[in-house]
Design a protein around this motif. Structure first.
Motif, mmCIF file in Angstrom:
data_model
loop_
_atom_site.group_PDB
_atom_site.id
_atom_site.type_symbol
_atom_site.label_atom_id
_atom_site.label_comp_id
_atom_site.label_asym_id
_atom_site.label_seq_id
_atom_site.Cartn_x
_atom_site.Cartn_y
_atom_site.Cartn_z
ATOM 1 N N VAL A 277 0.841 -1.199 0.000
ATOM 2 C CA VAL A 277 0.000 0.000 0.000
ATOM 3 C C VAL A 277 0.877 1.252 0.000
ATOM 4 O O VAL A 277 0.779 2.091 -0.886
ATOM 5 C CB VAL A 277 -0.963 0.022 1.207
ATOM 6 N N HIS A 278 1.764 1.349 0.997
ATOM 7 C CA HIS A 278 2.605 2.543 1.126
ATOM 8 C C HIS A 278 4.012 2.333 0.584
ATOM 9 O O HIS A 278 4.761 3.276 0.378
ATOM 10 C CB HIS A 278 2.713 2.966 2.589
ATOM 11 N N HIS B 62 -7.034 7.318 0.314
ATOM 12 C CA HIS B 62 -6.466 5.976 0.403
ATOM 13 C C HIS B 62 -7.425 4.858 0.007
ATOM 14 O O HIS B 62 -7.007 3.788 -0.369
ATOM 15 C CB HIS B 62 -5.950 5.712 1.808
ATOM 16 N N PHE B 63 -8.733 5.107 0.145
ATOM 17 C CA PHE B 63 -9.658 4.023 -0.139
ATOM 18 C C PHE B 63 -10.350 4.170 -1.481
ATOM 19 O O PHE B 63 -11.294 3.494 -1.775
ATOM 20 C CB PHE B 63 -10.711 3.931 0.963
ATOM 21 N N ARG B 64 -9.892 5.133 -2.277
ATOM 22 C CA ARG B 64 -10.631 5.438 -3.485
ATOM 23 C C ARG B 64 -9.756 5.433 -4.718
ATOM 24 O O ARG B 64 -8.557 5.522 -4.646
ATOM 25 C CB ARG B 64 -11.231 6.843 -3.354
ATOM 26 N N ASP C 283 -4.661 4.534 -6.682
ATOM 27 C CA ASP C 283 -3.957 3.883 -5.588
ATOM 28 C C ASP C 283 -2.490 4.049 -5.923
ATOM 29 O O ASP C 283 -2.036 3.632 -6.984
ATOM 30 C CB ASP C 283 -4.346 2.418 -5.563
ATOM 31 N N ARG D 39 -0.877 1.188 -7.458
ATOM 32 C CA ARG D 39 -1.472 0.495 -8.591
ATOM 33 C C ARG D 39 -1.635 1.453 -9.756
ATOM 34 O O ARG D 39 -2.718 1.653 -10.266
ATOM 35 C CB ARG D 39 -2.832 -0.111 -8.203
#
Lengths: 346, 346
Positions: free
Chosen positions: A58-59, A329-331, A334, A337
């Motif tokens: 993620v990070h 972060h949730f939308r 990303d 990605r």
């Protein structure tokens, strides 16, 4: 031990391995190894506390981010939050969520990166915990700083007419992330990469708070657009940013030209620039000059103005428009990605 | 909104949803919504800090643990660490690592459990962060407490001749976990379950520190055997525990009889009993009596004695032996991977 896994070593041995590397200053009355750490607060100072987690995939991505950078970043993002409050960092706690199969050598290298940064900023790792996880590696750091009562910098102090500034250069981290994702070599040594080893603006934040030069301050963890919106919302004001003023490095400009992409857009929305956004009352320019003198060669750029009307706008030769949506972060987008097409144009 | 997922709601909305439920006391100068929280330390008090993470599939399992209990436990395990230091809890920070597909309703219920416990102990959630994870749900809480300088309880103060005590009953949490894993109904309401809703011994810890009744103290997060070994090691002493003295509830005894298992073994090694182990100098029994008077109906049981010689032993009618190995998170037994055979005997 270079190929010991966490499961083979065991929790107690792993904790000892980490705590053996730590030294405690006198204001730490109880350090690692007890139920909690005990520290003596500085007389007359306030405690400043922040926490931020970093998750593999993620990070950062262990496939192209060296473990030292993982450790460095986990602490840096938290020191950056303290810097944005004008606080002097003092101590940190570390929660390590470890997959069973992770090599102990990787953990050692993560700690190398974290402790090197801690040492440079005189931050003491006073405690933490280690747990296994069936998921990805994650590091959650809590950082503790201190600040004098009237020296706190918040997001809520901007007023119409204040000038808007940023430290450093914008967009380098986003470009470097894309290069690493594409398996390419960075044009700078790893140690100088804003993405891999972001330098939290600890000294700048303290200087801006100490002489009360800034009326508000925030760090750019999720990009300039996001920070501008957040400061505007917290202060009940608007902001107009001058696109032509945004500090963008030659490397980053050239990269965008090659890729046929807009460097301004990356400067506005690219994450991972742990720079500071701050506002200064026109009457306090003298205070800002005073702070600048002690900041060494850190570039400080005026990029806009605080407005009464509540929109957050960017102005360029074509006119004025709302700043793009920041990173959520949730939308949608990303950070890890990114469509490969975006960088294939170069 | 009961079936919104985290991805559909977005990060900012989710943060607002949580922070809207929080109220800040006057000693919180800057609460959630800025880069970091700022709190005024109590005059003359020390800061006590601890952090502990809870991961789905490791420390709990959402398949049989209600979300309220997940939230409760995430804070409780940290308050238990503060209690073991004799500290008064004041504030907490929360890191939430959320899988994309988690229902917002589940997060609301997690917050219900966490905030209900926080309210009972007057703990203010002053900050935190939310991030997505491709792995399991994880909660990492950092708790901050305060304690007067000479009232700190550490693991390092036990001396030969001191008496060893525990609060509450041992083994109930381990039995309840096994029952839940097997899909059975607990013999107690969920709210009274030591596994689902452990009650951190905050008041007991503070009382033991305040009148300096205890010479050392630790909480039993990883079981009595582990705590006894850790206190003994930190104090440079040994300990002999009297098996017959261990406080075990009738429910837990009967469960072990039915299963053909040894309740003493569970009392020694079962995890998740967030009770306190502490030692008292014989000359300080009067202080302990003073503290006990204010503890209400919390059982306090003398279970052994501190010895000069460094072994940690358990004594029963058959003789004396070393206490079994405690729980290690990266090794052997895994709390959430108990062989079904262990409970099938009942």
């Amino acid at each position: 031990l270079s190929h010991s896994t966490v499961s083979s070593l065991g929790e107690h041995a792993l904790i000892s391995r980490i705590t053996a590397r730590l030294a405690m200053p006198p204001w730490v009355l109880v350090g690692p190894g007890d139920d909690a750490a005990v520290i003596a607060p500085e007389r007359g100072a306030l405690d400043v506390l922040t926490t931020d987690a970093q998750v593999d995939g993620v990070h950062f991505d262990l496939r192209f981010v060296p473990p030292e950078a993982v450790g460095h970043r986990a602490l840096a993002v938290n020191l950056s939050d303290l810097a944005a409050m004008g606080a002097a960092p003092r101590a940190a706690l570390l929660s390590l969520l470890l997959p069973d199969a992770i090599d102990v050598e990787v953990i050692d290298r993560i700690m190398d990166g974290l402790l090197a940064l801690a040492m440079r900023h005189r931050v003491t790792l006073i405690g933490g915990n280690i747990t296994r996880t069936p998921g990805p590696l994650a590091l959650d750091v809590t950082a503790i700083g201190s600040v004098r009562p009237r020296r706190v910098l918040t997001r809520g102090g901007a007023r119409p007419g204040d000038e808007v500034y940023v430290t450093g250069m914008l967009g380098d981290a986003a470009v470097q992330l894309r290069e690493l994702q594409a398996g390419r070599t960075l044009p700078v040594p790893h140690g100088e990469s804003r993405y891999l080893f972001p330098e939290p603006r600890v000294r700048a934040g303290q200087l801006l708070g100490r002489n009360r030069a800034a009326s508000s301050c925030m760090d750019l963890s999720d990009g300039l657009a996001d920070a501008a919106r957040q400061v505007a919302a917290a202060s009940g004001v608007g902001m107009t940013i001058d696109a032509a003023a945004l500090p963008i490095s030659d490397n980053t400009r050239e990269w965008h030209e090659r890729a046929g992409l807009d460097a301004i857009d990356t400067a506005l929305t690219g994450g991972d620039d742990y720079e500071l956004l701050f506002t200064v009352r026109p009457a306090h320019r003298g205070r800002l000059r005073g702070a600048l003198k002690e900041m060494g060669d850190l570039p400080i750029t005026r990029i806009g103005v605080v407005t009464k009307q509540g929109d957050v706008l960017v102005r360029d030769e074509r006119g004025t428009r709302e700043v793009p949506e920041g990173y959520e972060h949730f939308r949608s987008s990303d950070r890890l990605r990114v469509a490969p097409g975006e960088v294939e144009g170069r």
